[in-house]
Design an enzyme around this catalytic site. Structure first.
Site, mmCIF file in Angstrom:
data_model
loop_
_atom_site.group_PDB
_atom_site.id
_atom_site.type_symbol
_atom_site.label_atom_id
_atom_site.label_comp_id
_atom_site.label_asym_id
_atom_site.label_seq_id
_atom_site.Cartn_x
_atom_site.Cartn_y
_atom_site.Cartn_z
ATOM 1 N N TYR A 99 0.844 -1.200 0.000
ATOM 2 C CA TYR A 99 0.000 0.000 0.000
ATOM 3 C C TYR A 99 0.878 1.248 0.000
ATOM 4 C CZ TYR A 99 -3.889 -3.097 1.007
ATOM 5 O OH TYR A 99 -4.837 -4.092 0.931
ATOM 6 N N ASN A 122 -12.593 -0.632 -5.226
ATOM 7 C CA ASN A 122 -12.328 -0.940 -6.627
ATOM 8 C C ASN A 122 -13.529 -1.670 -7.242
ATOM 9 O OD1 ASN A 122 -11.380 -1.849 -9.106
ATOM 10 N ND2 ASN A 122 -9.820 -3.190 -8.249
ATOM 11 N N CYS A 130 -6.262 -5.124 -7.795
ATOM 12 C CA CYS A 130 -6.059 -4.798 -6.382
ATOM 13 C C CYS A 130 -5.583 -6.012 -5.589
ATOM 14 C CB CYS A 130 -7.324 -4.200 -5.778
ATOM 15 S SG CYS A 130 -8.810 -5.166 -6.015
ATOM 16 N N HIS A 131 -5.722 -7.206 -6.151
ATOM 17 C CA HIS A 131 -5.220 -8.410 -5.470
ATOM 18 C C HIS A 131 -3.697 -8.416 -5.401
ATOM 19 C CE1 HIS A 131 -5.378 -9.495 -9.778
ATOM 20 N NE2 HIS A 131 -4.340 -10.277 -9.519
ATOM 21 N N GLU A 157 -1.257 -16.251 -11.129
ATOM 22 C CA GLU A 157 -0.262 -15.412 -11.805
ATOM 23 C C GLU A 157 1.146 -15.929 -11.568
ATOM 24 O OE1 GLU A 157 -0.876 -11.239 -10.983
ATOM 25 O OE2 GLU A 157 -2.958 -11.333 -11.684
#
Length: 164
Positions: A99, A122, A130-131, A157
């Site tokens: 953050y 979001n 945002c993950h 990912e």
């Protein structure tokens, strides 16, 4: 009246809901399975191609073949939220940021908590990633879809990156 296409997509995370407006994808949300009324408004032929592209891009993402989304986005939010969401889209696939790093990226280094609140608001998760944001110590913290989904997305990912 603005035209909107609202529907559902089956994904490995369950059923996702979506709302496409005239300017692009406005919302994407988790757990749309039990929604009784998803109402579409107006004549929507011109939105068909955006809907087809959304389904194609999400399918490619979940299969590990897509790392960036090209679908037009039209999230509603404050100027600050939009700055945060734009910064989130700059996080490379398979990587994470804190953050604090996002706050610094938007030129407001003391806004860590506000960045967290913008993340929470979001309207287009997955596509606005945002993950990919973790606590400053690298810990999994809050996710609107739940931490299990955040872990799944990051795992997907990471697995795709390792295959390269």
């Amino acid at each position: 009246m603005e035209k909107k296409r609202i529907g559902r997509i089956l994904s490995p995370l369950g059923i996702l809901g979506y709302c496409i407006g005239e300017d692009g994808l406005e919302r994407l949300w988790f757990d749309a399975e039990n929604e009784k009324e998803l109402e579409t408004t107006g004549a929507l032929k011109e939105l068909d191609s955006v809907e087809m592209e959304l389904k194609k891009e999400l399918s490619e993402y979940f299969s590990g073949r897509r790392r960036e989304f090209a679908i037009p986005l039209a999230p509603a939010g404050t100027l600050f939220q939009k700055q945060v969401w734009e910064a989130l889209q700059q996080i490379p696939y398979g990587e994470t940021r804190s953050y604090k790093e996002i706050a610094e990226a938007i030129g407001n280094p003391k806004a860590c908590r506000a960045v967290g609140m913008a993340n929470n608001k979001n309207p287009i998760p997955i596509i606005i990633p945002c993950h990919r944001v973790l606590g400053s110590n690298g810990s999994m913290v809050g996710y609107a879809g739940g931490l299990a989904i955040k872990e799944q997305l990051l795992g997907l990912e990471q697995k795709s990156v390792e295959l390269l």
